[in-house]
Design a protein around this motif. Structure first.
Motif, PDB file in Angstrom:
ATOM      1  N   ASN A  11       0.844  -1.191   0.000  1.00  0.00           N
ATOM      2  CA  ASN A  11       0.000   0.000   0.000  1.00  0.00           C
ATOM      3  C   ASN A  11       0.885   1.249   0.000  1.00  0.00           C
ATOM      4  O   ASN A  11       2.106   1.169   0.124  1.00  0.00           O
ATOM      5  N   ALA A  12       0.267   2.401  -0.135  1.00  0.00           N
ATOM      6  CA  ALA A  12       1.015   3.661  -0.243  1.00  0.00           C
ATOM      7  C   ALA A  12       1.877   3.915   0.991  1.00  0.00           C
ATOM      8  O   ALA A  12       3.032   4.347   0.874  1.00  0.00           O
ATOM      9  N   GLU A  13       1.356   3.644   2.179  1.00  0.00           N
ATOM     10  CA  GLU A  13       2.133   3.879   3.400  1.00  0.00           C
ATOM     11  C   GLU A  13       3.386   3.009   3.427  1.00  0.00           C
ATOM     12  O   GLU A  13       4.480   3.475   3.750  1.00  0.00           O
ATOM     13  N   ALA A  14       3.236   1.736   3.070  1.00  0.00           N
ATOM     14  CA  ALA A  14       4.384   0.823   3.056  1.00  0.00           C
ATOM     15  C   ALA A  14       5.420   1.265   2.027  1.00  0.00           C
ATOM     16  O   ALA A  14       6.627   1.217   2.291  1.00  0.00           O
ATOM     17  N   GLN A  15       4.967   1.724   0.863  1.00  0.00           N
ATOM     18  CA  GLN A  15       5.903   2.199  -0.154  1.00  0.00           C
ATOM     19  C   GLN A  15       6.685   3.414   0.342  1.00  0.00           C
ATOM     20  O   GLN A  15       7.901   3.504   0.159  1.00  0.00           O
TER      21      GLN A  15
END
Length: 160
Positions: free
Chosen positions: A88-92
């Motif tokens: 997801n965006a946070e992990a990226q």
């Protein structure tokens, strides 16, 4: 010891470019720079990890660690993936920071925002005694900024 290492390697034309690596300018390890700059790479052998962008998004994959089991799976199934997860965006954003802040060049806040969907919060990246609110200016590969990065990461993870 760290400071002495930096002095000796710099004196011999091998400046630090990553928290634990030195090289003559232009001779940096291109292979590792792909990881640290959050590029795409395929993990193929036993225990390998990869990050590839597909139609589904940025995928994190890893393979079977044990060589014998990896080979058995490849022969039986044609591959040995044990994990293939869409990030997801946070992990990226978090991965980009963890990898990019290893480099003296640091990270680009615009790339972080594009990946994570959020801007860097100055309260999270400013620590007493650090010279800049920009994580790039406080890269742990810069000798005087190591403690700033450690403090910054603890603050970031708390979502202050």
């Amino acid at each position: 010891l760290y400071e002495i290492t930096q002095e000796i390697t710099a004196r011999h034309g091998l400046p630090v470019y990553e928290i634990s690596n030195h090289a003559r300018p232009g001779a940096e390890c291109r292979h590792n720079l792909v990881y640290w700059r959050y590029g795409e790479y395929a993990g193929i052998g036993p225990g390998a990890h990869g990050r590839l962008v597909t139609d589904e998004g940025r995928m994190a994959h890893s393979t079977e660690k044990r060589p014998e089991a990896w080979l058995e799976r490849v022969e039986a199934e044609g591959q040995a993936l044990v994990e293939n997860e869409r990030l997801n965006a946070e992990a990226q954003g978090d991965e980009y920071l963890l990898m990019g802040l290893r480099l003296v060049e640091g990270i680009d806040p615009a790339v972080f925002k594009a990946l994570s969907g959020r801007a860097l919060n100055e309260r999270r990246v400013t620590s007493p005694g650090c010279s800049s609110a920009s994580p790039a200016a406080s890269s742990p590969a810069r000798p005087r900024a190591r403690w700033c990065w450690t403090r910054w990461w603890r603050i970031w993870r708390r979502k202050a």
